[in-house]
Write an enzyme that holds these catalytic residues in place. Structure first.
Site, mmCIF file in Angstrom:
data_model
loop_
_atom_site.group_PDB
_atom_site.id
_atom_site.type_symbol
_atom_site.label_atom_id
_atom_site.label_comp_id
_atom_site.label_asym_id
_atom_site.label_seq_id
_atom_site.Cartn_x
_atom_site.Cartn_y
_atom_site.Cartn_z
ATOM 1 N N ASP A 130 44.042 39.280 49.331
ATOM 2 C CA ASP A 130 45.615 38.917 49.118
ATOM 3 C C ASP A 130 46.076 37.980 49.978
ATOM 4 O O ASP A 130 47.293 37.976 50.170
ATOM 5 C CB ASP A 130 46.253 40.705 49.429
ATOM 6 C CG ASP A 130 45.226 41.473 48.715
ATOM 7 O OD1 ASP A 130 44.612 41.209 47.550
ATOM 8 O OD2 ASP A 130 45.173 42.296 49.371
ATOM 9 N N THR B 157 47.911 45.271 44.383
ATOM 10 C CA THR B 157 48.188 44.674 43.052
ATOM 11 C C THR B 157 46.741 45.585 41.965
ATOM 12 O O THR B 157 47.185 46.156 40.601
ATOM 13 C CB THR B 157 47.830 43.045 42.634
ATOM 14 O OG1 THR B 157 48.193 42.239 43.633
ATOM 15 C CG2 THR B 157 48.078 42.824 41.746
ATOM 16 N N ALA C 166 39.414 43.806 42.184
ATOM 17 C CA ALA C 166 40.445 41.966 42.894
ATOM 18 C C ALA C 166 41.965 42.383 42.020
ATOM 19 O O ALA C 166 41.811 42.846 40.291
ATOM 20 C CB ALA C 166 39.956 41.297 42.753
ATOM 21 N N GLY D 178 57.608 30.467 48.131
ATOM 22 C CA GLY D 178 58.428 30.935 47.335
ATOM 23 C C GLY D 178 57.894 31.735 46.220
ATOM 24 O O GLY D 178 56.499 30.638 45.686
ATOM 25 N N HIS E 143 45.099 39.564 40.942
ATOM 26 C CA HIS E 143 46.366 38.372 41.582
ATOM 27 C C HIS E 143 47.666 38.778 40.449
ATOM 28 O O HIS E 143 47.050 38.865 38.793
ATOM 29 C CB HIS E 143 45.567 37.976 41.771
ATOM 30 C CG HIS E 143 45.125 37.237 40.824
ATOM 31 N ND1 HIS E 143 43.521 36.392 40.990
ATOM 32 C CD2 HIS E 143 45.015 35.888 40.128
ATOM 33 C CE1 HIS E 143 43.807 35.941 40.104
ATOM 34 N NE2 HIS E 143 44.463 35.616 38.994
ATOM 35 N N THR F 49 33.458 43.900 50.679
ATOM 36 C CA THR F 49 33.344 44.826 49.158
ATOM 37 C C THR F 49 31.799 44.368 49.125
ATOM 38 O O THR F 49 31.086 44.090 49.957
ATOM 39 C CB THR F 49 34.648 43.845 48.768
ATOM 40 O OG1 THR F 49 33.822 44.123 47.160
ATOM 41 C CG2 THR F 49 33.983 42.634 48.563
HETATM 42 P P1 IMP Z 1 35.649 48.126 47.457
HETATM 43 O O1 IMP Z 1 36.024 46.039 46.630
HETATM 44 O O2 IMP Z 1 36.229 48.974 45.933
HETATM 45 O O3 IMP Z 1 34.218 47.861 47.411
HETATM 46 O O4 IMP Z 1 36.184 47.700 48.366
HETATM 47 C C1 IMP Z 1 36.197 47.538 49.984
HETATM 48 C C2 IMP Z 1 36.976 47.548 51.038
HETATM 49 O O5 IMP Z 1 37.700 45.889 50.157
HETATM 50 C C3 IMP Z 1 38.050 48.065 51.198
HETATM 51 O O6 IMP Z 1 38.370 47.733 52.723
HETATM 52 C C4 IMP Z 1 39.033 47.170 50.090
HETATM 53 O O7 IMP Z 1 40.753 47.864 50.026
HETATM 54 C C5 IMP Z 1 38.740 45.695 50.545
HETATM 55 N N1 IMP Z 1 39.427 45.168 48.774
HETATM 56 C C6 IMP Z 1 38.645 45.079 48.168
HETATM 57 N N2 IMP Z 1 39.094 43.995 46.864
HETATM 58 C C7 IMP Z 1 40.411 43.315 47.604
HETATM 59 C C8 IMP Z 1 41.642 42.673 47.496
HETATM 60 O O8 IMP Z 1 40.924 42.107 46.536
HETATM 61 N N3 IMP Z 1 42.792 42.756 48.462
HETATM 62 C C9 IMP Z 1 42.489 43.400 49.482
HETATM 63 N N4 IMP Z 1 41.103 44.276 49.940
HETATM 64 C C10 IMP Z 1 40.245 44.859 49.129
#
Ligand code: IMP
Length: 426
Positions: free
Chosen positions: A16, A299, A42, A417, A44, A239
């Site tokens: 993020d 998101t 993910a 911004g 964005h 992740t």
């Molecule tokens: P998973 O990717 O859904 O298996 O989640 C594993 C960990 O990664 C968790 O703590 C999620 O909140 C974090 N996570 C996965 N993708 C993102 C991302 O794009 N932004 C922030 N945290 C993420």
């Protein structure tokens, strides 16, 4: 052979960081944009001339009809999410003539999501707080060699037959039953997905090689952040893919020496979604203010993000893993009008001063940040500013201190911004 330019865009924190904005900017002049790891966990936000978009799987170069957009072999591809994204964007006038999906990307289905939720519930207090998009289970299947390649969408009946076997074994292993654990549940959907996605499935390595020979400009669009990397992140709160530079190259099927630039994207403060240590975390009104002003809600999931001061120790670690040549600092406007600000320049643990980031949960939880304090800046200071020189001295000192935590990298972008115009280039 002409020299190509290959730029990897990597999240330097816990995801993020505002990668979408940088990738969107770079994509306007890219010949090829590749999304090479992660899945629809993910997300964005991209704001450009076409409007505001939340992208989960579609590479950000899709808005430029001249750019080839590749979903690489390392992606966990949920066909349902992708079809929804294609339908929504098509409706808003975006063309998909230039999308290619690697036949080697792995399909993520509803049963992966079900298993993700099931596992999270079983973990109890040890839960990871995943996004519940089934990404962990999809990569587990890949490693177990029972995953389903996107290429199987070319043979929907074979795919359904395989699903029948896979799901029988899942039911037996899990000891639970649910409609999503039966192949029938997917019969109609798989045929629909096959019809929609078939035209995009094409070997990507040949295209990448051709473009490397032509001297094209590539952008490798990283998903998540360095501290969520499966091998190098804050395991097990990570992740299930490699979100560092090496992972992007593997997922894209690109020779490592092709890489010419590694841009680390950092938000001007720290955020984290889900559980795990965060030495600079704030628990006071300041956290609430930053969360609201920075719209720090997922998101993908809408979950409120944890907020903290910028962690220079973690940034140094991310730099060690990725070798950033360039840094993009985003959302400095979110920190305007807040008075003095802090950057963590070191940690203290039970043994005293500690200079290294810790990925091990207990060790990280026991690290307390040591800070350097900086004068703040105001919203008025940032209004209409389009050059780095015109930024307030206090902000420049803040940027310089962050850059100094990553020796050898240069500051190349500062985001002041949300719009494309509010990205200052140095
Ligand atoms: P998973 O990717 O859904 O298996 O989640 C594993 C960990 O990664 C968790 O703590 C999620 O909140 C974090 N996570 C996965 N993708 C993102 C991302 O794009 N932004 C922030 N945290 C993420």
């Amino acid at each position: 052979m002409k020299h190509s330019e290959v730029i990897a865009v990597i999240g330097g924190q816990w995801g993020d960081e505002g990668k979408g904005k940088i990738v969107d900017y770079l994509a306007t002049t890219a010949d090829v944009v590749i999304r090479s790891q992660g899945g629809d966990n993910a997300g964005h936000t991209v704001i450009n001339d076409h409007g505001k978009f939340g992208l989960h799987l579609v590479p950000a170069g899709i808005f430029n009809p001249r750019t080839l957009n590749i979903i690489g072999a390392g992606v966990a591809l949920n066909p349902k999410t992708l079809m929804k994204e294609i339908a929504e964007l098509t409706q808003r006038g975006v063309s998909f003539d230039n999308l290619v999906i690697s036949p080697k990307s792995h399909l993520a289905f509803e049963y992966h999501r079900f298993i993700d939720s099931h596992q999270e519930a079983a973990r109890g207090a040890k839960r990871i707080d995943t996004t519940k998009r089934g990404i962990g289970p999809t990569y587990m299947d890949k490693a177990e060699r029972i995953g389903l390649h996107a290429r199987m969408l070319l043979y929907p009946d074979r795919l359904l037959a395989e699903l029948d076997d896979i799901l029988a074994s899942k039911r037996a292993k899990l000891g639970v039953d649910n409609e999503v654990l039966h192949a029938d549940y997917y019969a109609e959907f798989v045929h629909e997905a096959a019809a929609t996605l078939r035209p995009f499935i094409r070997d990507t390595e040949v295209l990448v090689e051709e473009h490397l020979h032509k001297g094209s400009r590539f952008v490798l669009e990283g998903a998540h952040g360095t501290l969520l990397d499966l091998d190098h992140g804050t395991y097990p709160m990570v992740t299930a893919s490699n979100s560092t530079a090496g992972g992007l190259l593997v997922g894209a099927g690109m020779p490592p020496l092709a890489l010419t630039k590694v841009i680390g994207i950092f938000k001007a403060y720290q955020t984290r979604v889900g559980a795990g240590g965060m030495p600079t975390e704030l628990h006071d009104d300041l956290a609430t203010t930053i969360r609201e002003r920075g719209q720090e809600f997922g998101t993908t999931t809408g979950r409120p993000r944890r907020i903290g001061y910028f962690d220079g120790v973690a940034a140094r670690y991310a730099h060690r893993l990725n070798g950033f040549t360039d840094i993009a600092l985003t959302k400095v406007d979110t920190l305007a009008d807040l008075g003095e600000l802090k950057i963590a320049t070191g940690y203290e643990d039970a043994a005293g001063a500690a200079s290294q980031f810790q990925t091990e949960a207990d060790l990280l939880a026991n690290c307390h940040a040591r800070y350097q304090t900086f004068p703040g800046w105001t919203t008025a200071d940032l209004a209409g500013v389009t050059s780095y020189d015109a930024l307030p001295e206090s902000l420049k000192a803040y940027c310089a201190a962050i850059t100094a935590t990553m020796p050898g990298a240069r500051l190349s972008f500062v985001g002041v911004g949300r719009s494309r115009e509010q990205l200052i280039r140095l």
